[in-house]
Design a protein around this motif. Structure first.
Motif, mmCIF file in Angstrom:
data_model
loop_
_atom_site.group_PDB
_atom_site.id
_atom_site.type_symbol
_atom_site.label_atom_id
_atom_site.label_comp_id
_atom_site.label_asym_id
_atom_site.label_seq_id
_atom_site.Cartn_x
_atom_site.Cartn_y
_atom_site.Cartn_z
ATOM 1 N N TYR A 229 1.017 -1.319 0.143
ATOM 2 C CA TYR A 229 -0.070 0.247 0.035
ATOM 3 C C TYR A 229 0.948 1.229 -0.032
ATOM 4 N N LEU A 230 0.371 2.443 -0.665
ATOM 5 C CA LEU A 230 1.196 3.589 -0.638
ATOM 6 C C LEU A 230 1.330 4.185 0.801
ATOM 7 N N SER A 231 0.388 3.315 1.766
ATOM 8 C CA SER A 231 0.527 4.000 3.232
ATOM 9 C C SER A 231 1.656 2.954 4.088
ATOM 10 N N ASP A 232 1.911 2.112 3.475
ATOM 11 C CA ASP A 232 2.798 1.057 4.310
ATOM 12 C C ASP A 232 3.712 2.077 4.887
ATOM 13 N N SER A 233 4.160 1.635 6.246
ATOM 14 C CA SER A 233 5.469 2.058 6.775
ATOM 15 C C SER A 233 6.587 1.441 6.322
ATOM 16 N N GLU A 234 7.788 1.799 6.674
ATOM 17 C CA GLU A 234 9.136 1.326 6.186
ATOM 18 C C GLU A 234 9.106 -0.250 6.907
ATOM 19 N N LYS A 235 8.792 -0.234 7.940
ATOM 20 C CA LYS A 235 9.036 -1.623 8.660
ATOM 21 C C LYS A 235 8.056 -2.622 7.813
ATOM 22 N N GLU A 236 6.747 -2.171 7.600
ATOM 23 C CA GLU A 236 5.830 -2.972 6.830
ATOM 24 C C GLU A 236 6.457 -3.173 5.579
ATOM 25 N N ILE A 237 6.965 -2.285 4.844
ATOM 26 C CA ILE A 237 7.442 -2.755 3.445
ATOM 27 C C ILE A 237 8.606 -3.629 3.456
ATOM 28 N N ASN A 238 9.506 -3.404 4.552
ATOM 29 C CA ASN A 238 10.515 -4.623 4.475
ATOM 30 C C ASN A 238 10.080 -5.882 4.877
ATOM 31 N N LYS A 239 9.106 -5.998 5.930
ATOM 32 C CA LYS A 239 8.503 -7.306 6.142
ATOM 33 C C LYS A 239 7.911 -7.993 4.735
ATOM 34 N N LYS A 240 7.205 -7.020 4.050
ATOM 35 C CA LYS A 240 6.363 -7.649 2.879
ATOM 36 C C LYS A 240 7.412 -8.219 1.899
#
Length: 354
Positions: A229-240
């Motif tokens: 998502y455009l709203s994903d945090s840095e932590k969420e991006i790394n995990k995904k």
């Protein structure tokens, strides 16, 4: 645009439409909309928003949040409709849609859409709606809910009203939406033949949207739960990114890779500079770079791309009232134009005016 590549992925009606397609050059007025069904993901950005950003610098542009369309298939649960509308406002503005360049509005704020939908519905043969290529497909895919409703069958008429009420000459669409726009053209043509020429026949504008897979390699979709998502945090991006599907045949880092089947490489082709992409491809095929390292590099690139969008998004949400006012003012501008069109329509159809 490579038509022959696109044609292999679409059905017969779309093939015919694509063979006729020519990119519009003299664009005057653009209109498009999105249903508020939740936060926007990268597929939404590349499939629509990126094209909108390009067109708002070229022509008079109208972009609307299609909240009435959202309930054609989700009428049974409207609990999140208002919140989703606000989330979409934030996503649009953070991504770069500019109220100084475009008229941004909410469909339900402009009641004239509903009036024109009613009037157009009087002249559209039912068989036109039943032949809609996505109608039966969605009826099949949405067996878990009752969608055999008047509203669902008639949503292409509402879509036509959305477009022609602003006399838009160009509509940015995906390949699968071409038959819908052709139906809009037919409806406009039928109205003009019956009552005199009021509406232009809108032309499609196809964006060359890159193929962006979801985390599991399938099409990116909220229903699959595989979105970035455009709203994903840095932590969420790394995990995904760590969870993304890579080459299933590659067991060890030194094994030769096959980038063409790797979701991570599909993202690198879009976000990474071309020189670096070539280097990554060669290193992967030679077994010189592992999937973990490749994912780490992708995480950095994605976070660099999304970071300014996230920051702007948060700023808009912190001043929610000001953000909503942008769409209220945009809706007033849109409604003024819609009212002018409806005056012409009523006169053409010989309604009594006191």
């Amino acid at each position: 645009m490579e038509k022959e590549i696109l044609v292999s992925n679409v059905d017969k009606e779309m093939k015919i439409a694509l063979e006729k397609y020519e990119e519009p050059k003299d664009i005057k007025r653009v209109l498009s909309g999105m249903r508020p069904t939740g936060k926007l993901h990268l597929g939404n950005y590349f499939g629509a928003l990126k094209t909108w950003l390009k067109l708002q610098d070229k022509a008079e542009s109208f972009f609307f949040i299609a909240d009435w369309h959202a309930i054609t298939t989700s009428y049974h649960d409207t609990g999140k409709l208002s919140d989703n509308t606000v989330e979409m406002m934030a996503d649009w503005l953070a991504a770069g849609l500019d109220p100084e360049k475009s008229i941004l509005f909410v469909q339900s704020f402009v009641k004239e859409h509903a009036e024109l939908y009613l009037l157009l519905g009087m002249i559209v043969p039912v068989k036109w709606l039943e032949r809609n290529p996505t109608y039966k497909e969605m009826m099949e895919n949405l067996k878990d809910r009752e969608v055999a409703t008047y509203g669902f069958l008639g949503y292409p008429v509402l879509q036509a009203a959305d477009i022609v009420i602003y006399k838009a000459d160009v509509v940015p669409v995906g390949i699968d939406q071409i038959p819908h726009l052709e139906l809009t053209r037919e409806i406009a043509r039928r109205f003009n033949n019956l009552y005199g020429r009021i509406f232009p026949e809108p032309r499609p504008y196809l964006s060359e949207a890159p193929k962006l897979p979801g985390l599991d390699g399938r099409k990116m979709s909220k229903s699959y739960g595989n979105c970035i998502y455009l709203s994903d945090s840095e932590k969420e991006i790394n995990k995904k990114v760590r969870s993304m599907v890579t080459d299933p045949a590659r067991v060890r880092k030194t094994d030769p890779g096959h980038p063409e089947v790797c979701s991570v490489f599909a993202y690198h082709k879009i976000f990474t500079p071309s020189e670096k992409v070539k280097e990554l491809e060669e290193s992967c095929r030679k077994g010189e770079i592992g999937c973990v390292q490749c994912k780490k590099e992708l995480s950095k690139i994605l976070n660099n791309f999304l970071s300014p969008i996230r920051e702007k998004r948060e700023q808009y949400l912190q001043k929610k009232g000001d953000m909503i006012e942008i769409f209220v003012e945009g809706s007033k501008k849109a409604r003024k134009i819609a009212q002018e069109t409806m005056e012409e329509v009523r006169k053409a159809m010989n309604f009594f005016k006191a």
